[in-house]
Design a protein around this motif. Structure first.
Motif, short mmCIF file in Angstrom:
data_model
loop_
_atom_site.label_atom_id
_atom_site.label_comp_id
_atom_site.label_asym_id
_atom_site.label_seq_id
_atom_site.Cartn_x
_atom_site.Cartn_y
_atom_site.Cartn_z
N PRO A 103 -10.60 46.68 8.63
CA PRO A 103 -11.64 47.57 7.64
C PRO A 103 -10.59 48.23 6.69
N ILE A 104 -11.48 48.34 5.50
CA ILE A 104 -10.59 49.26 4.77
C ILE A 104 -11.13 50.56 4.60
N PRO A 105 -10.39 51.63 4.78
CA PRO A 105 -10.93 52.96 4.84
C PRO A 105 -11.32 53.40 3.80
N THR A 106 -12.44 54.19 3.88
CA THR A 106 -13.25 54.81 2.55
C THR A 106 -13.33 56.21 2.83
N GLY A 107 -13.11 56.88 1.66
CA GLY A 107 -13.35 58.41 1.58
C GLY A 107 -14.67 58.87 2.09
N THR A 108 -14.90 59.99 2.13
CA THR A 108 -16.03 60.91 2.59
C THR A 108 -16.95 61.09 1.30
N LEU A 109 -18.20 60.61 1.16
CA LEU A 109 -18.94 60.80 0.12
C LEU A 109 -19.63 62.28 -0.01
N PRO A 110 -19.14 63.26 -0.85
CA PRO A 110 -19.83 64.42 -0.52
C PRO A 110 -21.14 64.47 -1.29
N PRO A 111 -22.21 65.60 -1.13
CA PRO A 111 -23.27 65.50 -1.72
C PRO A 111 -23.42 65.92 -3.23
N ALA A 112 -24.52 65.68 -3.94
CA ALA A 112 -24.38 65.98 -5.54
C ALA A 112 -23.97 67.45 -5.59
N PRO A 151 -32.24 71.70 1.25
CA PRO A 151 -33.27 70.96 1.52
C PRO A 151 -32.86 70.20 3.08
N ALA A 152 -31.72 70.14 3.29
CA ALA A 152 -31.14 69.65 4.79
C ALA A 152 -29.67 70.15 4.88
N VAL A 153 -29.30 69.89 6.13
CA VAL A 153 -27.88 69.84 6.46
C VAL A 153 -26.94 69.01 5.68
N GLY A 154 -26.13 69.48 5.15
CA GLY A 154 -25.12 68.58 4.39
C GLY A 154 -25.58 68.48 2.99
N ALA A 155 -26.85 69.17 2.55
CA ALA A 155 -27.13 68.87 1.15
C ALA A 155 -26.50 70.28 0.40
N LEU A 156 -26.50 70.35 -0.85
CA LEU A 156 -26.07 71.23 -1.58
C LEU A 156 -27.17 72.38 -1.73
#
Length: 317
Positions: free
Chosen positions: A84-93, A269-274
């Protein structure tokens, strides 16, 4: 031996005579082929270029052939990587949010590391152009601590590289890697970021990469290095959090003493959202002085503070 046959062709021959002469020429070449015996020397051949007796001599594709164009009906060629190719963490908008002031690129989320941990990141500025590296174990103990330097001009952000050695009595242990920067004026904590990793005492490491995403805690008010008139301090900002916990807020003097503290929830609006936050702190100070406002994210694990952002301002009563 070949017999010499002399054939004369004369001009002005009739069509019948011309046909007879051509028949004689054909007979001559046939006799020459039959006279070649076992003593004849064959012409050498290159076996690497000659086709195999069982192989087809039809060319597969000549240099002048034009391949058919690719269309939707053309068969697809799928190549899968062996691992598997490592992928970065995608942050919220992050509209209106700057990039993370202190970022850890390696190791990223989900990494399994062996000693010493190889660290890469970007951040700053920081006092004396260096940042502090800390490693906490799953029981909250401080396993390792050290410093590394920013590859930048003084007072500017830059890349940093470092190593963090560790020892653990467990085969695998959850840990938290922290990177800290400090203010130039008084050396107070300026920024901090945390990366969870798994410590391995044996086995093969698995290193994931992290992206340079948006700042987790952004302070819009007060602005860095500005004058603020009291006695009330207006605090506004934006944040995206890993857990549904309120932010901690503190005001420190130049010696690092906490002179006021509070908590504020993030309206998201939710945990992990800006989301945004806003509060007002009353400061009972009777003289002008430098102060630092710190806003930090709490964690539910043994490491109680996992992210810290701050600004420095001049307070006027």
């Amino acid at each position: 031996m070949l017999r010499k046959v002399r054939i004369h062709l004369h001009a002005g021959l009739t069509p019948a005579g011309t046909a007879m002469r051509l028949a004689a020429l054909s007979l001559f070449f046939a006799l020459a082929a039959c006279q070649a015996g076992p003593g004849s020397t064959p012409t050498p051949s290159n076996s690497r270029l000659d086709p195999s007796p069982t192989a087809s001599t039809e060319p597969l594709l000549s240099v002048t052939d034009t391949p058919a164009p690719i269309s939707q009906s053309s068969p697809a060629v799928v190549i899968e990587p062996p691992v598997p190719i490592p992928t970065g963490t995608l942050p919220p908008a992050s509209v209106g949010v700057p990039q993370e002031e202190l970022a850890i690129f390696l190791p990223g989320p989900g990494s399994q590391v062996i000693s010493p941990i190889q660290i890469q990141g970007y951040g700053g500025p920081s006092r004396d152009n260096r940042v502090e590296l800390r490693l906490y174990g799953e029981d909250g103990r401080l396993i390792s601590r050290g410093y590394t330097f920013l590859y930048s001009y003084p007072g500017r952000p830059g890349l940093y590289y470092g190593q963090v050695p560790f020892e653990s009595s467990s085969l695998a242990e959850l840990a938290w890697l922290q990177v800290r920067s400090y203010g130039d004026r008084f050396g107070l904590l300026k920024h901090m970021t945390t990366m969870p990793v798994t410590l391995l005492t044996s086995g093969n490491p698995r290193i994931e990469r992290n992206l340079h995403g948006p700042e987790k805690i952004t302070i819009y008010q007060p602005v860095e290095e500005t004058n603020v008139r009291g006695p009330k301090l207006q605090v506004k900002g934006a944040a995206w959090l890993d857990e549904d916990l309120p932010l901690g807020v503190e005001v420190l003097d130049l010696r690092g003493n906490v002179i006021a503290s509070a908590e504020v929830a993030v309206d998201a609006p939710a945990v992990g959202a800006l989301g945004t936050f806003e509060l007002e702190i009353e400061l009972a100070l009777n003289r002008s002085q430098w102060l630092r406002l710190g806003v930090y994210e709490r964690g539910s694990g043994p490491v109680d503070v996992i992210h810290y952002a701050s600004v420095q301002f001049w307070y006027i009563p």
